[in-house]
Design an enzyme around this catalytic site. Structure first.
Site, PDB file in Angstrom:
ATOM      1  N   GLU A 293       0.886  -1.171   0.000  1.00 43.74           N
ATOM      2  CA  GLU A 293       0.000   0.000   0.000  1.00 43.74           C
ATOM      3  C   GLU A 293       0.912   1.204   0.000  1.00 43.74           C
ATOM      4  O   GLU A 293       1.754   1.356   0.885  1.00 43.74           O
ATOM      5  CB  GLU A 293      -0.915  -0.028   1.226  1.00 43.74           C
ATOM      6  CG  GLU A 293      -1.992   1.051   1.189  1.00 43.74           C
ATOM      7  CD  GLU A 293      -1.627   2.251   2.044  1.00 43.74           C
ATOM      8  OE1 GLU A 293      -1.376   3.326   1.452  1.00 43.74           O
ATOM      9  OE2 GLU A 293      -1.573   2.116   3.269  1.00 43.74           O
ATOM     10  N   CYS A 327      -2.027   8.028   4.847  1.00 47.85           N
ATOM     11  CA  CYS A 327      -2.061   7.665   3.427  1.00 47.85           C
ATOM     12  C   CYS A 327      -3.365   8.137   2.797  1.00 47.85           C
ATOM     13  O   CYS A 327      -3.416   8.433   1.607  1.00 47.85           O
ATOM     14  CB  CYS A 327      -1.936   6.153   3.264  1.00 47.85           C
ATOM     15  SG  CYS A 327      -0.552   5.412   4.145  1.00 47.85           S
TER      16      CYS A 327
END
Length: 543
Positions: A293, A327
């Site tokens: 990720e 994120c």
């Protein structure tokens, strides 16, 4: 010995404590913060279940209080990477052979420890060394870490239960073997829970792990490792080392037993590692699993029918909680011209009210960015926006690193929808807005879709259901986690499996069964109870 088909405890998301004034939980956490502040920790690597120290000590300081010393960690070198790989491989056979319910029990105990007796410690460590306010630390390090462990155990049991059908006289079954070799977990600073999930998820499925945490997350990683060991994770199953990325990569990606990587971090680093793995592919015993990720340029799109108050709150929380170092943090927003004056007014009032300072003061919503390199990069973007004709800094824009790495919540108004801060990931408290013509919704949506290489999270705000359906369909590939009338942050384990595609990663959805399936290699077994004794088939017989 007795055997059985076991049902695991049904997972429930950990209750988030609010730490309101006068509560016992608030007093206990403040006491733990003071305890940690009053000592200087010595943090060794944990390799093969043993503490490993070196002569190379690195100091740890709160990002919001550079002069305060929290402790030192022992920095390793290539020999320690080799030691960790060796320990992981030596532990592999015994760990993989352990009955799954005993692996489950270990990590269920770890969840109870982290949510219970370790809760204040892991929260305080995250607040001090990663500069998180109390609510952000609670959601992350205690609650989400416990959720990852409990839900992953449930997902593991469900994976094992998935079995093929069998025809008459045949018994078909599938066993989910751990990968052949060791798994490398390379973890980020911004979420203590992600740092704990990346090594523990593969370990739960029977793999042994070499774990390199971020240098700026060592302090809370130590707490997690303490909890794992107290829970009964055997020596060598998870090996925590403190080395640089290149040192780790040189040893790990050239090793024939490298079986996979579990990663959260930058797109640039992930792509470099993927190229390295591809270049070494003939060395490996099997094709490594590459799970990552990575970056994001997460968006909010406001339709002219949006609820302005909800929109503004979501922009402020989405962009500025944990200083924009998520994120999933909102980094760009598209606002219709018709509602811009009111959005501007409400947002300006809200941003002005944000209190900034150390997380030990529970009145502060906003704290410091993680380190000096991050501070300098963000200050550079802000200074550029102050000078460029294509943008204006309309809120915040101040910064100071005298005491700590403090950057004000900053809002940039871009006159060009392709302005640099609309496109590039900043990973900090900077939100860039673009005001669009209400009559050009399709064109603006196309610009949004094409602006960035990322596709992690995104949100739309609208009250018109036709508009909601239109935007949801048009932006289908823009975000792996998509939000309607909510901020693009705050995914909950078991509720919103997290991950994105395009330049944002492999979308293997942490907090779901999908992720755990990457850490096993299925073997199909067919057993024939009455095998044939004649090679001939019926069609071969005479008329």
């Amino acid at each position: 010995m007795p055997k059985g088909i076991f049902n695991v405890p049904e997972p429930v998301n950990e209750r988030i404590r609010d730490y309101a004034p006068g509560t016992r939980e608030r007093a206990d956490l403040k006491k733990e913060i003071e305890r940690l502040r009053s000592q200087v920790l010595d943090i060794p690597m944990i390799i093969g279940g043993k503490e490993v120290r070196t002569d190379n000590l690195v100091s740890i300081h709160p990002p919001h209080e550079k002069k305060h010393l929290l402790g030192h960690y022992h920095k390793g070198d290539a020999s320690h990477v080799q030691m960790a790989i060796k320990a992981a491989l030596e532990a592999k056979e015994k760990w993989a052979a352990l009955s799954w319910e005993h692996r489950a029990a270990i990590f269920l105990k770890a969840a109870d420890l982290i949510a219970g007796p370790y809760g204040d410690t892991v929260n305080a460590a995250t607040m001090l060394a990663q500069s998180k306010n109390v609510m952000q630390a609670e959601i992350d390090s205690a609650c989400e870490m416990a959720d990852f462990l409990r839900f992953n155990v449930k997902y593991m049991s469900e994976i094992y239960k998935q079995q093929p059908i069998s025809s008459e006289g045949i018994w078909n079954r599938v066993e989910q073997r751990p990968l052949e070799g060791f798994v490398f977990a390379l973890t980020p600073f911004n979420f203590t829970s992600i740092a704990g999930n990346l090594p523990s998820a593969p370990a739960l499925m029977g793999n042994t792990v070499v774990w390199k945490c971020s240098n700026t997350q060592v302090y809370s990683a130590k707490v997690l490792m303490d909890a794992f060991m107290e829970a009964g994770v055997p020596a060598g199953v998870i090996n925590l080392m403190f080395v640089t990325g290149p040192v780790a990569g040189n040893e790990i990606f050239s090793h024939p037993d490298f079986a996979g990587i579990h990663f959260t971090g930058s797109t640039e680093v992930f792509q470099h590692m993927w190229k390295t793995i591809g270049g070494n592919i003939e060395r490996y015993k099997s094709y490594p699993r590459i799970v990552g990720e990575t970056g994001g340029k997460d968006f909010i799109f406001a339709h002219p029918t949006a609820d302005i108050e909800a929109l503004v709150v979501s922009m402020v929380r989405g962009a500025f909680e944990y200083q924009g170092q998520k994120c999933s943090a909102a980094s760009r927003a598209y606002i219709p011209e018709s509602m811009w004056p009111e959005v501007h007014k409400q947002m300006e009032n809200m941003v002005k009210g944000i209190k900034m300072g150390p997380p030990e003061d529970f009145n502060n919503f906003f704290n410091a960015v993680i380190d000096e390199a991050t501070f300098d990069k963000l200050a550079g973007y802000i200074d550029r926006a102050k000078e460029d004709k294509d943008a204006d800094v309309i809120m915040g824009g101040g910064y100071d690193k005298t005491e700590g790495y403090f950057i004000e919540p900053t809002v940039i108004l871009a006159h060009d929808p392709k302005y640099v801060t609309m496109e590039e990931e900043l990973f900090g408290p900077v939100l860039t807005l673009y005001v669009y013509d209400d009559n050009k919704i399709p064109e603006t949506v196309d610009i949004l879709n094409d602006t960035s290489m990322y596709a992690l999270t995104g949100a739309i705000f609208a009250q018109d259901r036709y508009a909601i359906e239109y935007l949801t369909k048009k932006l289908a590939n823009c975000a792996g986690n998509f939000y309607i009338n909510d901020k693009p942050t705050g995914a909950v384990v078991g509720q919103q499996p997290f991950g994105g595609a395009r330049g944002s990663g492999t979308n293997d959805k942490a907090g779901s069964m999908i992720n755990l399936l990457r850490w096993v290699s299925p073997r199909t077994i067919k057993e024939n109870f009455v095998p044939p004794k004649d090679y001939r088939y019926a069609f071969m017989e005479e008329e």
